[in-house]
Design an enzyme around this catalytic site. Structure first.
Site, short mmCIF file in Angstrom:
data_model
loop_
_atom_site.label_atom_id
_atom_site.label_comp_id
_atom_site.label_asym_id
_atom_site.label_seq_id
_atom_site.Cartn_x
_atom_site.Cartn_y
_atom_site.Cartn_z
N PRO A 1 0.81 -1.22 0.00
CA PRO A 1 0.00 0.00 0.00
C PRO A 1 0.85 1.27 0.00
O PRO A 1 0.33 2.36 -0.21
CB PRO A 1 -0.83 -0.12 1.28
N GLU B 1 2.66 -8.18 8.89
CA GLU B 1 2.59 -6.73 9.11
C GLU B 1 3.45 -5.97 8.11
O GLU B 1 3.22 -4.80 7.82
CB GLU B 1 3.08 -6.40 10.53
N ARG C 1 -3.46 -8.15 -20.83
CA ARG C 1 -4.44 -7.81 -21.88
C ARG C 1 -3.95 -6.70 -22.80
O ARG C 1 -4.57 -6.43 -23.83
CB ARG C 1 -5.82 -7.54 -21.27
N ASP D 1 -10.68 0.93 -24.40
CA ASP D 1 -10.97 0.70 -22.99
C ASP D 1 -11.10 2.01 -22.23
O ASP D 1 -10.44 2.98 -22.54
CB ASP D 1 -9.77 0.00 -22.30
N1 ADE Z 1 -0.81 -5.20 0.06
C1 ADE Z 1 -1.70 -4.84 0.99
N2 ADE Z 1 -2.47 -3.85 0.56
C2 ADE Z 1 -2.06 -3.56 -0.70
C3 ADE Z 1 -2.46 -2.61 -1.68
N3 ADE Z 1 -3.44 -1.74 -1.47
N4 ADE Z 1 -1.80 -2.60 -2.85
C4 ADE Z 1 -0.79 -3.46 -3.07
N5 ADE Z 1 -0.37 -4.37 -2.20
C5 ADE Z 1 -1.00 -4.42 -1.02
#
Ligand code: ADE
Length: 260
Positions: free
Chosen positions: A101, A128, A166, A181
């Site tokens: 994230p 974590e 794709r 697309d």
């Molecule tokens: N791992 C946990 N959350 C994630 C996300 N939003 N994007 C990529 N990998 C992740």
């Protein structure tokens, strides 16, 4: 395109990769996905891949040794030593992407950019987090699929594989398949209809039944503009617009004013 996936949960992948367009692309040799279990690169009796964080706190952290060994083994074997042994650092041009994230947020432009590579490594985080030395000395890119937190990087890895595959030549049956697309041209895509021409009293727009291609193209472009204006005005601000597009958008503005 060769995808090398590194994960602690390889069992997540087969059902998606054995379905539909991705399955066919694999069968036709257009893409190949190899899923590597990081646990196979542990050497202790319990095959340990995680440990408690230095400094305390909750959760577990992915250990560096099996991750380094897995990626170095897989990438160097086939590619002829892409690692600079003296430095201990990757000199491989193969992107080693950590799904996290904290990465740059994935979009169609990044999918396009990555589709130019012959080989990509995808590292799925779990627990974590991962030991920071993996991020600093092994990974070459970090990608997030959106501003929310999942339990691991496996679904994000599948999303990248899908979106990149794709875009590759011949993966979609129709050679122009990905051109219209949503997002490909900086706009959301126009609406689609199929038979029947009338369903529960709701009709397919007349223009689509005429067979007049120039008119249909114009209608579709205007619908794409309209949709993007309504749903994603942020995209419209960045899209490449023609004079005709701007004229159409202006006409909407004056329509709106005359409605008030
Ligand atoms: N791992 C946990 N959350 C994630 C996300 N939003 N994007 C990529 N990998 C992740």
């Amino acid at each position: 395109m060769q995808f090398e996936v590194f994960t602690l949960l390889p069992e997540i992948f087969p059902s998606y990769l054995d379905t539909s367009i991705i399955k066919r692309a694999r069968e036709r040799g257009l893409i190949s996905v190899r899923v590597h279990n990081i646990r196979d690169y542990t050497h202790d009796k319990h095959h340990t891949t995680d440990d408690t964080p230095y400094g305390g706190g909750g959760g577990m952290v992915m250990k560096p040794e099996p991750v380094f060994e897995a990626i170095e083994t897989v990438l160097s074997v086939a590619e002829g030593q892409p690692f600079d042994a003296a430095q201990g650092e990757v000199v491989s041009p193969i992107p080693i992407i950590l799904l996290t994230p904290q990465g740059r947020v994935f979009n169609q432009n990044i999918a396009q950019e990555l589709s130019q590579h012959k080989r990509i490594a995808l590292l799925c985080g779990r627990y974590e987090g991962i030991d920071e030395r993996i991020r600093e000395h092994l990974v070459t890119d970090e990608i997030s699929i959106g501003d929310y937190v999942l339990t691991g990087g496996e679904l994000p890895a599948l999303i990248l594989i899908d979106a990149i595959s794709r875009l590759l030549p011949e993966v979609l049956g129709d050679p122009t398949g990905a051109e219209d697309d949503s997002h490909a041209m900086g706009l959301l895509e126009y609406p689609h209809y199929t038979r029947p021409p009338e369903f529960r009293g709701w009709k397919v727009p007349d223009v689509l039944l005429t067979g007049a291609h120039a008119k249909i193209d114009k209608w579709r472009r205007e619908q794409a503009l309209l949709r993007t204006l309504m749903k994603r005005p942020d995209m419209l601000a960045k899209a490449e617009l023609t004079k005709a597009d701007l004229k159409f958008l202006k006409s909407l503005e004056s329509e709106e004013k005359s409605d008030k």
